[in-house]
Design a protein around this motif. Sequence first.
Motif, PDB file in Angstrom:
ATOM      1  N   GLY A 221     -70.395  96.972 -72.348  1.00 50.75           N
ATOM      2  CA  GLY A 221     -69.361  96.449 -71.449  1.00 50.75           C
ATOM      3  C   GLY A 221     -69.600  96.809 -70.006  1.00 50.75           C
ATOM      4  N   LEU A 222     -70.070  98.040 -69.740  1.00 52.34           N
ATOM      5  CA  LEU A 222     -70.337  98.450 -68.361  1.00 52.34           C
ATOM      6  C   LEU A 222     -71.469  97.635 -67.745  1.00 52.34           C
ATOM      7  N   VAL A 223     -72.484  97.360 -68.546  1.00 48.45           N
ATOM      8  CA  VAL A 223     -73.583  96.501 -68.059  1.00 48.45           C
ATOM      9  C   VAL A 223     -73.045  95.119 -67.711  1.00 48.45           C
ATOM     10  N   ALA A 224     -72.197  94.581 -68.602  1.00 49.08           N
ATOM     11  CA  ALA A 224     -71.606  93.263 -68.345  1.00 49.08           C
ATOM     12  C   ALA A 224     -70.715  93.295 -67.104  1.00 49.08           C
ATOM     13  N   CYS A 225     -69.983  94.398 -66.900  1.00 48.53           N
ATOM     14  CA  CYS A 225     -69.135  94.539 -65.711  1.00 48.53           C
ATOM     15  C   CYS A 225     -69.958  94.521 -64.430  1.00 48.53           C
ATOM     16  N   VAL A 226     -71.066  95.249 -64.434  1.00 47.45           N
ATOM     17  CA  VAL A 226     -71.944  95.263 -63.255  1.00 47.45           C
ATOM     18  C   VAL A 226     -72.483  93.864 -62.987  1.00 47.45           C
ATOM     19  N   MET A 227     -72.855  93.153 -64.043  1.00 43.40           N
ATOM     20  CA  MET A 227     -73.359  91.787 -63.890  1.00 43.40           C
ATOM     21  C   MET A 227     -72.294  90.859 -63.306  1.00 43.40           C
ATOM     22  N   VAL A 228     -71.036  91.052 -63.723  1.00 45.68           N
ATOM     23  CA  VAL A 228     -69.946  90.245 -63.174  1.00 45.68           C
ATOM     24  C   VAL A 228     -69.743  90.545 -61.695  1.00 45.68           C
ATOM     25  N   VAL A 229     -69.746  91.833 -61.336  1.00 40.84           N
ATOM     26  CA  VAL A 229     -69.501  92.229 -59.942  1.00 40.84           C
ATOM     27  C   VAL A 229     -70.571  91.678 -59.004  1.00 40.84           C
ATOM     28  N   VAL A 230     -71.843  91.787 -59.393  1.00 41.87           N
ATOM     29  CA  VAL A 230     -72.929  91.316 -58.519  1.00 41.87           C
ATOM     30  C   VAL A 230     -73.185  89.827 -58.682  1.00 41.87           C
ATOM     31  N   GLY A 231     -72.522  89.199 -59.667  1.00 42.88           N
ATOM     32  CA  GLY A 231     -72.695  87.765 -59.867  1.00 42.88           C
ATOM     33  C   GLY A 231     -74.034  87.395 -60.456  1.00 42.88           C
ATOM     34  N   PHE A 232     -74.505  88.177 -61.406  1.00 37.99           N
ATOM     35  CA  PHE A 232     -75.788  87.899 -62.062  1.00 37.99           C
ATOM     36  C   PHE A 232     -75.526  87.406 -63.479  1.00 37.99           C
ATOM     37  N   LYS A 233     -75.953  86.145 -63.765  1.00 35.10           N
ATOM     38  CA  LYS A 233     -75.719  85.515 -65.069  1.00 35.10           C
ATOM     39  C   LYS A 233     -74.236  85.665 -65.437  1.00 35.10           C
ATOM     40  N   THR A 234     -73.398  85.185 -64.549  1.00 39.81           N
ATOM     41  CA  THR A 234     -71.954  85.397 -64.660  1.00 39.81           C
ATOM     42  C   THR A 234     -71.370  84.769 -65.904  1.00 39.81           C
ATOM     43  N   LYS A 235     -71.836  83.587 -66.268  1.00 42.81           N
ATOM     44  CA  LYS A 235     -71.295  82.915 -67.449  1.00 42.81           C
ATOM     45  C   LYS A 235     -71.536  83.753 -68.703  1.00 42.81           C
ATOM     46  N   PHE A 236     -72.751  84.291 -68.829  1.00 41.93           N
ATOM     47  CA  PHE A 236     -73.084  85.115 -69.988  1.00 41.93           C
ATOM     48  C   PHE A 236     -72.274  86.415 -69.986  1.00 41.93           C
ATOM     49  N   SER A 237     -72.244  87.116 -68.843  1.00 39.23           N
ATOM     50  CA  SER A 237     -71.585  88.430 -68.787  1.00 39.23           C
ATOM     51  C   SER A 237     -70.071  88.318 -68.944  1.00 39.23           C
ATOM     52  N   THR A 286     -65.754  82.072 -65.691  1.00 41.34           N
ATOM     53  CA  THR A 286     -66.792  81.338 -66.418  1.00 41.34           C
ATOM     54  C   THR A 286     -66.834  79.872 -65.999  1.00 41.34           C
ATOM     55  N   ASN A 287     -65.650  79.316 -65.759  1.00 39.04           N
ATOM     56  CA  ASN A 287     -65.565  77.892 -65.427  1.00 39.04           C
ATOM     57  C   ASN A 287     -65.947  77.595 -63.975  1.00 39.04           C
ATOM     58  N   THR A 288     -65.459  78.415 -63.031  1.00 34.09           N
ATOM     59  CA  THR A 288     -65.677  78.125 -61.609  1.00 34.09           C
ATOM     60  C   THR A 288     -66.987  78.693 -61.081  1.00 34.09           C
ATOM     61  N   GLY A 289     -67.527  79.721 -61.748  1.00 29.94           N
ATOM     62  CA  GLY A 289     -68.742  80.352 -61.246  1.00 29.94           C
ATOM     63  C   GLY A 289     -68.424  81.517 -60.319  1.00 29.94           C
ATOM     64  N   PRO A 290     -69.433  82.290 -59.940  1.00 27.72           N
ATOM     65  CA  PRO A 290     -69.212  83.522 -59.178  1.00 27.72           C
ATOM     66  C   PRO A 290     -68.981  83.321 -57.687  1.00 27.72           C
ATOM     67  N   GLY A 291     -69.319  82.159 -57.154  1.00 30.33           N
ATOM     68  CA  GLY A 291     -69.175  81.938 -55.710  1.00 30.33           C
ATOM     69  C   GLY A 291     -70.446  82.296 -54.954  1.00 30.33           C
ATOM     70  N   GLN A 292     -70.361  82.180 -53.630  1.00 28.33           N
ATOM     71  CA  GLN A 292     -71.547  82.339 -52.780  1.00 28.33           C
ATOM     72  C   GLN A 292     -72.081  83.766 -52.756  1.00 28.33           C
ATOM     73  N   PHE A 293     -71.179  84.760 -52.797  1.00 26.06           N
ATOM     74  CA  PHE A 293     -71.616  86.152 -52.745  1.00 26.06           C
ATOM     75  C   PHE A 293     -72.042  86.613 -54.138  1.00 26.06           C
ATOM     76  N   SER A 294     -73.182  86.122 -54.600  1.00 24.33           N
ATOM     77  CA  SER A 294     -73.650  86.464 -55.943  1.00 24.33           C
ATOM     78  C   SER A 294     -75.154  86.242 -56.039  1.00 24.33           C
ATOM     79  N   ILE A 295     -75.761  86.945 -56.980  1.00 22.47           N
ATOM     80  CA  ILE A 295     -77.204  86.788 -57.214  1.00 22.47           C
ATOM     81  C   ILE A 295     -77.498  85.387 -57.743  1.00 22.47           C
ATOM     82  N   ASP A 296     -76.611  84.855 -58.592  1.00 25.11           N
ATOM     83  CA  ASP A 296     -76.826  83.518 -59.144  1.00 25.11           C
ATOM     84  C   ASP A 296     -76.942  82.477 -58.038  1.00 25.11           C
TER      85      ASP A 296
END
Length: 302
Positions: A221-237, A286-296
């Motif tokens: 979960g912590l790995v997934a949280c970090v991925m969400v915060v930085v916007g990396f593979k947001t849909k998966f995380s 998941t639906n809208t995406g992470p936005g501009q401030f993201s690795i994705d």
Amino acid sequence: MAQMRGPGSYGIGASSPFGGPVNDDTAESSPLDAIRKQTSKIEDVLDSFSEPVKPYLPAIGRFLIVVTFIEDALRIITQWNDQLLYLHDYRHIPNGVTHLFLLVNVLAMASCSTLVIIRKYSEYAVGGLIGVVITQALGYGLIFDLNFFLRNLSVMGGLLMVLSDSWVRKTKAFAGLPTLEEKDRKMYFQLAGRVLLIFLFIGFVFSGEWTIWRIIVSLIGLVACVMVVVGFKTKFSSTLLVVILSIFNLLVNNFWTLHEHHPHKDFAKYDFFQILSIVGGLLLLTNTGPGQFSIDEKKKVY
């Protein structure tokens, strides 16, 4: 005079020091690219399975985000006298003020939740619900309760995702390009929503007894949280967090299995609906995406 440089001077078209040609794919590969490749395959599978419900995800997400406020309004109405007694005897709030406090909270939660569900005046609705979270924290004396604080930060993150979702829909509804101010506002709110959403999981990690399964789930979960915060593979995380939180909610906050007069029934019900709200925020993400401030998004640019 400046000397003319050939392609080889910059390493373009140069041969490998070991005698073979340079493999550009190998040179550019990284652990991040390897993770991206694997998670992209999982995302493709998720897309195929979620295709039938995809058009309904925003509506489901919005309903889940406000369901904790709807449940709270119903609980205040059905436990009106108990609420008044607590506020007067334990919080030492005068009688008339206690009635006004509860009435305003019920009306605000009912009206603002309805506006969020029907996608009308989202800015005012979200502002009203955030106001409810703050006033209840002060009124019930829970402002210094760490778990309550972290959970409500996550709920507010879900509400910010409602705002960003409504702005995305407005952008799609009009033919003209959004102004710079609108784009910046959407980016900042998407970033803030992503960051706030993961605080519930942080509270989960640092509360309760440690077991081997809890450690494994916490690390994933912590790995997934970090991925969400930085916007990396947001849909998966974000999907992974939805699965983890949903299973946790059903197994731990199963208030329906408790006796009507069990002392922890109300707490379990409150926690259950709050986690549903955060799940709703993750579905909107998941639906809208992470936005501009993201690795994705940066990957798309470069």
